[in-house]
Design a protein around this motif. Sequence first.
Motif, short mmCIF file in Angstrom:
data_model
loop_
_atom_site.label_atom_id
_atom_site.label_comp_id
_atom_site.label_asym_id
_atom_site.label_seq_id
_atom_site.Cartn_x
_atom_site.Cartn_y
_atom_site.Cartn_z
N LEU A 1 1.01 -0.94 0.26
CA LEU A 1 -0.06 -0.16 0.28
C LEU A 1 0.64 1.22 0.12
CD1 LEU A 1 -2.63 -0.58 2.47
CD2 LEU A 1 -2.97 -1.01 0.76
N THR A 2 2.21 0.96 0.66
CA THR A 2 2.83 2.42 0.64
C THR A 2 3.13 2.73 -0.39
OG1 THR A 2 4.03 1.91 3.23
CG2 THR A 2 4.81 3.17 2.12
N ARG A 3 4.15 2.30 -0.94
CA ARG A 3 5.05 1.75 -2.07
C ARG A 3 3.45 2.21 -2.96
NH1 ARG A 3 9.28 -0.94 -3.83
NH2 ARG A 3 8.08 -1.20 -6.01
N THR A 4 2.95 1.49 -3.30
CA THR A 4 1.26 2.34 -4.62
C THR A 4 1.39 3.77 -4.22
OG1 THR A 4 0.82 0.36 -4.80
CG2 THR A 4 -0.36 1.91 -5.52
N VAL A 5 0.66 4.42 -3.06
CA VAL A 5 0.78 5.71 -2.54
C VAL A 5 2.05 6.15 -2.83
CG1 VAL A 5 0.21 7.17 -0.55
CG2 VAL A 5 -1.60 4.88 -0.59
N LEU A 6 3.07 6.08 -2.87
CA LEU A 6 4.30 6.52 -3.25
C LEU A 6 4.33 7.25 -4.50
CD1 LEU A 6 6.30 6.57 -0.28
CD2 LEU A 6 5.14 7.89 -0.05
N ALA B 1 7.80 1.11 10.56
CA ALA B 1 8.92 1.86 10.14
C ALA B 1 10.03 1.48 8.91
CB ALA B 1 9.69 2.73 11.31
N ARG B 2 10.39 0.47 9.48
CA ARG B 2 11.35 0.01 8.05
C ARG B 2 10.88 -0.38 7.21
NH1 ARG B 2 13.81 -5.42 10.43
NH2 ARG B 2 11.92 -6.83 9.71
N LYS B 3 10.02 -0.89 7.32
CA LYS B 3 8.46 -0.75 5.69
C LYS B 3 9.05 0.46 4.79
CE LYS B 3 6.39 -5.43 6.73
NZ LYS B 3 5.12 -5.91 6.61
N PHE B 4 7.86 1.07 5.71
CA PHE B 4 7.86 2.10 4.71
C PHE B 4 9.83 3.30 4.47
CE2 PHE B 4 8.57 7.72 5.61
CZ PHE B 4 6.90 7.60 4.62
N GLY B 5 10.69 2.62 5.18
CA GLY B 5 12.11 3.39 4.95
C GLY B 5 12.48 2.22 3.66
N TYR C 1 -3.17 5.41 6.18
CA TYR C 1 -2.80 3.64 5.34
C TYR C 1 -1.21 3.99 6.10
CZ TYR C 1 -6.31 2.18 3.01
OH TYR C 1 -8.11 2.16 1.72
N VAL C 2 -0.40 4.63 5.19
CA VAL C 2 1.14 5.35 6.00
C VAL C 2 1.38 5.66 6.63
CG1 VAL C 2 2.93 6.13 4.63
CG2 VAL C 2 0.77 5.36 3.18
N VAL C 3 0.75 7.06 7.74
CA VAL C 3 0.33 7.14 9.21
C VAL C 3 -0.42 7.51 9.60
CG1 VAL C 3 0.38 9.88 10.14
CG2 VAL C 3 1.19 9.29 7.25
N ALA C 4 -2.13 6.99 9.06
CA ALA C 4 -2.61 6.59 10.85
C ALA C 4 -2.87 5.21 11.16
CB ALA C 4 -3.71 7.08 10.50
N TYR C 5 -2.43 4.23 10.47
CA TYR C 5 -2.39 2.70 10.78
C TYR C 5 -1.31 2.71 12.21
CZ TYR C 5 -1.48 -2.23 10.67
OH TYR C 5 -1.14 -3.29 11.30
N PRO C 6 -0.28 3.23 11.33
CA PRO C 6 1.16 2.49 12.39
C PRO C 6 0.81 3.55 13.77
CG PRO C 6 1.89 3.04 10.43
CD PRO C 6 0.50 3.33 9.65
#
Length: 521
Positions: free
Chosen positions: A89-94, A206-210, A139-144
């Motif tokens: 989801l993060t990759r697709t959003v970015l 956080a590692r996945k997001f990085g 997804y990227v901010v609120a879920y964590p």
Amino acid sequence: QRMFEYLGAFNFNIDITAPECALPDVSYTMKWFFIESLPLMAGGLFLMLYFVQYIKKRCILGRKTKLHSHLPVLIGTLFVMMYYLYLNLTRTVLDVFNCQPTEPSDGKEYLEVVFEECGLKGGIQMTLLPFAIIAFALYVVAYPILLAWTLYKRRNLIMEDQLLRAMGKGANRTENPNAYVVRKQFHKVYYHFKPDYYFWSVLILARKFGIAFTSLMFNRNPAFQMAVALLVLFISYAAQVRVSPYMSLSEHKEVLKEHTRRAREGDRRHAMLAAQLKQVASHNRRMATNTGWDVQRQKAANRTRASEFYFNYNTVESTLLFCAVLINLAGVMFESGRFDSSTYNDQKDIITWGVIIVIVFSICYYLSVLIAEVYLMCASSKPRKAKPGAKGDRLPNMRRVSAVAGTEAFNPMFAKSGAAGGSDASTVEAILGASVPPNQGQWSAVQTAFIEVNGRIDSLVSENTRLKRQAQGNVGRATRVVPGGRKKRQEFQQRMPRAASTRAVRRESRESPAAADDSAV
């Protein structure tokens, strides 16, 4: 590259199926909306399942209680699903924000995922930009943040549940009266980790997001991209080696020893957890019952505790992170420009084969761990059939009592003075006899001892009550009324002394023939 695309299936990456190639009418916009709507579709499906189960319990089964008992499982499943979908989801959003210039530059920037000018009115980026902002926020901010807040709010219950898990207990409400609902709801998010590191899944996010941010935003400069990825992985590796947050089956004893040590040293949270665990143990002794289901569950738990995994989770995580660090380091070497000349082809071949060996080793190592865990879990959960006529089957009821009770609660006269032993009792006596007020750690020890004594008293009182009821029931069954009961009871009372005297005469005759002759005379 194709191999890494196939491994993306573990992150629910649908790009490996190439839907735009199989279905030419599928555009990138449609694929983007499909990926970002996966959590919404799953939430709708779980909501429908909730109402179906509610209607079944209320209308078909006619229940009036526990109508919402299935809700925690659905909520926990949604959290776990978001955890595994997070990277994709993060990759697709970015992707929507990833605009890069051409080489040579023409003064414009274009989308990396689709070669189209960024900022073009009516284009793909401007169409998806509002939805991408909303998806990024949710997804990227609120879920964590929501996951971190959920774990932190329930940290005491989670730590208690993990300590019970280390003891091999807590699978039902009787053994886990405080944290059973938390286990049903969120255990997939924290059950891999030690009690003090219940929040480690947030750091993994956080590692996945990085990694996702680095792979998309710095792809125009591979050397810098690999350097940033190396930084993220090295920090993760250092943190993993420093704290070893995972709790394997082979580490359960060490976790309990560490908890006991910190509780004795006066750690406030661990002292409170120790008091709660003693209350739970006292509750379990009072609620112990003689049921075959408890026996089977206890045997299964014993088999699970007896079988340890071949590989430690911390070792697996450290090994795989180290392999990732080596691969990123090799990428930095390839991008250094040293191998542009044919002079260093031998060095280039050595590094290439080294990278291949590391990749093959990491994949084989991971698969061996996965196969070993699946095999051992299936072997430990497989029921064992008792052999007919086996030794010890003559008294099944007594064996069941022994297997279920197995504690001093069923023989209170042999109850020990507590798990701490005599040293803790002397420590408490010293604290109470001191002329100065106790500190926080000493007061926690006094509270723990007080709760233990109260629990032992309650256990003895409940056991005494149970024995009295059992004795009353036996007397009632022995004097139950039958037709002509009064007459038969009188006859029974008249025969009892004669029978007793006859038995006494026979016993004395066996011991001494002379005494038997005197009795006969």
